[in-house]
Structure formats: C-alpha cells, structure tokens
Design an enzyme around this catalytic site. Sequence first.
Site, PDB file in Angstrom:
ATOM      1  N   LYS A  13      25.836  -0.788 -34.236  1.00 47.03           N
ATOM      2  CA  LYS A  13      26.860  -1.834 -34.385  1.00 47.03           C
ATOM      3  C   LYS A  13      26.703  -2.901 -33.304  1.00 47.03           C
ATOM      4  CE  LYS A  13      30.409   0.979 -33.941  1.00 47.03           C
ATOM      5  NZ  LYS A  13      29.684   2.227 -33.607  1.00 47.03           N
ATOM      6  N   ARG A  88      39.619   2.331 -34.697  1.00 48.87           N
ATOM      7  CA  ARG A  88      39.027   3.672 -34.622  1.00 48.87           C
ATOM      8  C   ARG A  88      39.861   4.711 -35.364  1.00 48.87           C
ATOM      9  NH1 ARG A  88      34.885   2.646 -30.781  1.00 48.87           N
ATOM     10  NH2 ARG A  88      34.214   4.517 -29.730  1.00 48.87           N
ATOM     11  N   ARG A 127      19.513   4.914 -25.018  1.00 50.01           N
ATOM     12  CA  ARG A 127      20.142   3.583 -25.020  1.00 50.01           C
ATOM     13  C   ARG A 127      20.330   3.031 -23.598  1.00 50.01           C
ATOM     14  NH1 ARG A 127      25.342   2.856 -28.688  1.00 50.01           N
ATOM     15  NH2 ARG A 127      26.433   4.179 -27.190  1.00 50.01           N
ATOM     16  N   ARG A 160      24.921   4.515 -19.983  1.00 46.66           N
ATOM     17  CA  ARG A 160      26.322   4.896 -19.895  1.00 46.66           C
ATOM     18  C   ARG A 160      26.506   6.393 -19.651  1.00 46.66           C
ATOM     19  NH1 ARG A 160      28.454   2.212 -25.276  1.00 46.66           N
ATOM     20  NH2 ARG A 160      29.719   4.100 -25.182  1.00 46.66           N
ATOM     21  N   ARG A 171      31.744  12.793 -29.466  1.00 42.14           N
ATOM     22  CA  ARG A 171      32.129  11.470 -29.980  1.00 42.14           C
ATOM     23  C   ARG A 171      31.847  11.387 -31.484  1.00 42.14           C
ATOM     24  NH1 ARG A 171      28.749   7.908 -26.184  1.00 42.14           N
ATOM     25  NH2 ARG A 171      29.476   6.164 -27.450  1.00 42.14           N
TER      26      ARG A 171
HETATM   27  P1  AMP Z   1      32.074   2.710 -27.672  1.00 43.27           P
HETATM   28  O1  AMP Z   1      31.311   1.866 -26.716  1.00 43.27           O
HETATM   29  O2  AMP Z   1      32.655   1.923 -28.813  1.00 43.27           O
HETATM   30  O3  AMP Z   1      31.281   3.908 -28.139  1.00 43.27           O
HETATM   31  O4  AMP Z   1      33.327   3.274 -26.877  1.00 43.27           O
HETATM   32  C1  AMP Z   1      33.177   4.069 -25.726  1.00 43.27           C
HETATM   33  C2  AMP Z   1      34.462   4.812 -25.462  1.00 43.27           C
HETATM   34  O5  AMP Z   1      35.525   3.847 -25.232  1.00 43.27           O
HETATM   35  C3  AMP Z   1      34.951   5.671 -26.614  1.00 43.27           C
HETATM   36  O6  AMP Z   1      34.347   6.956 -26.616  1.00 43.27           O
HETATM   37  C4  AMP Z   1      36.442   5.729 -26.328  1.00 43.27           C
HETATM   38  O7  AMP Z   1      36.718   6.603 -25.242  1.00 43.27           O
HETATM   39  C5  AMP Z   1      36.728   4.318 -25.836  1.00 43.27           C
HETATM   40  N1  AMP Z   1      37.074   3.397 -26.947  1.00 43.27           N
HETATM   41  C6  AMP Z   1      36.354   2.325 -27.390  1.00 43.27           C
HETATM   42  N2  AMP Z   1      36.969   1.713 -28.405  1.00 43.27           N
HETATM   43  C7  AMP Z   1      38.108   2.426 -28.624  1.00 43.27           C
HETATM   44  C8  AMP Z   1      39.172   2.319 -29.558  1.00 43.27           C
HETATM   45  N3  AMP Z   1      39.196   1.361 -30.495  1.00 43.27           N
HETATM   46  N4  AMP Z   1      40.170   3.221 -29.475  1.00 43.27           N
HETATM   47  C9  AMP Z   1      40.186   4.198 -28.556  1.00 43.27           C
HETATM   48  N5  AMP Z   1      39.210   4.377 -27.657  1.00 43.27           N
HETATM   49  C10 AMP Z   1      38.176   3.499 -27.679  1.00 43.27           C
END
Ligand code: AMP
Length: 220
Positions: A13, A88, A127, A160, A171
């Site tokens: 994404k 989410r 990544r 990360r 996740r």
């Molecule tokens: P991502 O980079 O989108 O994979 O997000 C990394 C982490 O940020 C996730 O595992 C969640 O802990 C938090 N996070 C990101 N977006 C959201 C969201 N829309 N709602 C809740 N937690 C989020």
Amino acid sequence: MYVILLGPPGVGKGTQGVLLAEAFGWERVVTGDLLRQARADETEIGREAQRYMDAGELVPDQVVVELVAEKLKPLPADCGVLFDGYPRNAAQASALAEILEELGRAIDQVVVLTADDQILVERIAGRRSCVSCGAVFNVFVDPSESGELCDRCNSPLHHRPDDQEDTVRHRLDVYREQTQPLIAFYEQSSVEVHSLDGSLGVDQVQDAVRNALGVGSAAR
Ligand code: AMP
C-alpha cells in the site's frame, strides 16, 4: 478523488500510494506514518500509541480518528486523497464517513491489494522505509542503490521495530479479524471496490491500480 488502499501489512500500500501521490499530486493520509511522527515528536499521542504499535495491536480508535480529522480538514476540496492504513475497523470506517460528510466529501473507490502470508512476511522482514519522504525499499527484492540511504532524497532508511517476524504474524491476524471485514462493508455500500493481486511487481501493480481507478498511465 478519495481512495482507500486496503490490504494486509506488507502488501505494498505504501509503495503504490507514494507512486500515485507523486504522479497525480494526491495527498496521502497514512495513519502509521502519522503515529510514527507523533512518537518521534514525543507528543502525548505518540506516547499513548507506543505500546500498541510495538505489540502489533491497533491504537485506540479515538486517537487515530483525531489524527485523520486534523490532517483532512485543511486540505483543499479538489485535492485527491489516498488513505493508507486507515480505516482499520468498522468504527474507524464510520468515523471516516462522518468526517467526510461534514466536509461535503465522500470515499469514491476502494482498492484492495492481496498476497499470500508467506510473501507478506518476507517483504516486511526486508522492508526499509525513508524517514523523510516515505519511499519504501526492500533489501531482497527492491534495494535502494545507495544501500542505507534513500534513492529519492538521500535521507536515512529505517527498519521498523514492529517489522520483526512474530509481530508481523500478529499484525496479519489483527488485519484478518478487524480490517478484512471492511471489504464486505464497502462492497455493500455505493463505493466501487477493486480487488487486485499485490504479489506482482511494483510497476505491474501500479498499472493495475491506475486501470482500476480509471486514471490511466503517467510517465514514470
Ligand atoms: P502500519 O504502518 O499501517 O502497518 O501501522 C503500524 C502500526 O500503527 C499498526 O500496527 C498499529 O499499531 C498502528 N496503526 C496504524 N494505523 C492505525 C489505525 N488506523 N488504527 C489503529 N492503529 C493503527
């Protein structure tokens, strides 16, 4: 155009969103990036989000919804917006609809990217993302030419902490339980939903996304 990019972690994404935003001048609303920025800035929100993020859990809805509302409100009405990592879950999807309604806007299309877990875990482990422009590389399949620095803006690349394998698997479970049901939610609404194979190469996926959105190809 308001577009949601939906899909599990590692499906691309971020990569696809950066390419679309660069080509068409769209704004990206990436809640993971907003939360990581809040952590780096050591804000209250950043401190609250930390333990959830490190455990691969969702940060509480009201925190994320507030960040999204703040980001959206100042944007000009004619600016295209790509949502990546948001919504989410069902509560976030309802909150987004409300925020957009207040602004006289609405989601136009949803792009769902899919890939097998095996591919996702490999992609995430390799990544590396740019701390500055958000460009995403992969040490195995799409390394930056300069190694530790971003090819686009020369800033350092970052691995990360929540990209470790066991956190990644958690996740993926969270995605399946809470986020995947949104596909049916949008399919039952008036929004167009396109399901695309995210396991293909970056350019192939980008072409497929542009075709689906009806935005054609742009020089790249
Ligand atoms: P991502 O980079 O989108 O994979 O997000 C990394 C982490 O940020 C996730 O595992 C969640 O802990 C938090 N996070 C990101 N977006 C959201 C969201 N829309 N709602 C809740 N937690 C989020």
